[in-house]
Design an enzyme around this catalytic site. Structure first.
Site, PDB file in Angstrom:
ATOM      1  N   SER A 190      -4.735  16.725 -20.567  1.00 59.31           N
ATOM      2  CA  SER A 190      -5.643  15.641 -20.256  1.00 59.31           C
ATOM      3  C   SER A 190      -6.454  16.052 -19.040  1.00 59.31           C
ATOM      4  CB  SER A 190      -4.838  14.361 -19.987  1.00 59.31           C
ATOM      5  OG  SER A 190      -5.691  13.247 -19.823  1.00 59.31           O
ATOM      6  N   TYR A 244       3.971  10.077 -18.015  1.00 58.97           N
ATOM      7  CA  TYR A 244       2.902  10.674 -18.829  1.00 58.97           C
ATOM      8  C   TYR A 244       2.225  11.808 -18.066  1.00 58.97           C
ATOM      9  CZ  TYR A 244      -1.435  11.125 -21.499  1.00 58.97           C
ATOM     10  OH  TYR A 244      -2.481  11.627 -22.227  1.00 58.97           O
TER      11      TYR A 244
END
Length: 323
Positions: free
Chosen positions: A175, A200
């Site tokens: 990401s 995450y």
């Protein structure tokens, strides 16, 4: 949700110019993948489906591992868009795989290796985001297990096929990197004080560090690895978030409409995935963090942390076959 700011940069592949907003099909224009095999985890939804469509359209045989094979077959059977004809998507095959279950990962790899086919491309794209605290396998935190450990194990178990290709690439989908991301070394499974976003972030940092160390070990065998930031994409990855959370974050409005200019289409998000997997620009190099179809210096460059994560992952999975 994968995230980062976008840019207006344009890359010249030697075949055609690729802008930051290009689609995966546009990236692969003029590239013939006939005779090559790709495995795309998460290849039947969101970014993964867009990558599967583009790779199959360029001639590759694509194997799509899926925890729910029937759902995957239905998703792939419905693909008949402008990017690929029906013959192209028929090159996609579905196999059962649950990344949270090491026995399932081993079984998938064993079936694949029995074919004695080289593996040219492995895109580690399946993932979960910001889920409630969930334990899998021997008590592992689900995001670390699915997003990182399952792919670490899969890469090890498919290693004979990757090396047999002669020049293979592994693409780890991360990401938009944030310097505040951390591996919780003293408690990577978040047994104390679970925070869904910190977990995450840890798993996405692990994706980057994994690719960095894998490339260091795999380069001599012709296996190179890259990590990728696809940008902001609205996909089923956000299924664990409430509408209220997304409104508060500024991602959508009260009616559920995406914030103007924030999100890319999955086909645009998949562009950097397939670019990292196929671009001749990247021949002979690896370990890089990529965004907008280019190598960027924005990712972490901590080789010590990458090696430490590798050792931690080896201890947890019992797999350390790449030297």
């Amino acid at each position: 949700m994968t995230s980062d700011t976008t840019s207006d940069t344009t890359a010249d592949t030697g075949q055609h110019a690729i802008a930051a907003g290009s689609t995966a099909a546009e990236v692969l224009a003029g590239i013939d993948l006939t005779g090559r095999t790709a495995v795309v985890t998460g290849g039947y939804s969101g970014l993964g489906l867009a990558a599967t469509r583009a790779l199959a359209g360029a001639g590759a045989r694509v194997v799509v591992p899926a925890r729910r094979p029937e759902t995957a077959r239905q998703a792939l059977a419905g693909v008949d868009g402008a990017d690929v004809n029906r013959a192209g998507i028929n090159r996609a095959e579905v196999e059962r795989l649950d990344l949270a279950d090491l026995d399932s990962v081993r079984a998938f790899a064993e079936r694949f290796l029995r074919r004695r086919a080289p593996l040219d491309i492995l895109i580690a794209g399946a993932g979960i985001m910001a889920c409630p605290e969930t334990r899998v396998g021997p008590g592992w935190e689900a995001q670390f297990a699915v997003n990182h450990l399952g792919h670490y194990a899969l890469t090890h178990l498919l290693w004979p096929a990757l090396t047999a290709a002669g020049a293979a690439r592994v693409v780890s989908v991360s990401s938009g990197y944030d310097a505040g991301w951390r591996i919780r070394w003293e408690d990577p499974q978040f047994t104390r004080g679970y925070d869904k976003w910190a977990a995450y972030a840890q798993s996405k940092l692990a994706n980057i560090l994994f690719a960095r160390h894998l490339d260091r070990l795999g380069g001599p065998y012709g296996v190179h690895a890259f990590s990728v930031n696809p940008g902001w994409i609205r996909t089923p990855l956000q299924r664990h978030l409430t509408a209220g959370e997304m409104v508060a974050a500024g991602w959508i409005d009260a009616e559920g409409n995406s914030a103007p200019g924030l999100f890319r289409a999955p086909e645009q998000g998949a562009a950097t995935l397939v670019w990292a997997a196929t671009s001749p620009e990247l021949d002979g190099r690896g370990g890089d963090y990529c965004a907008d179809c280019r190598v960027t210096g924005d990712g972490p460059a901590d080789d010590g942390a990458a090696a430490r994560l590798w050792a931690l992952s080896a201890g947890l999975t019992g797999l350390d076959r790449i030297h």
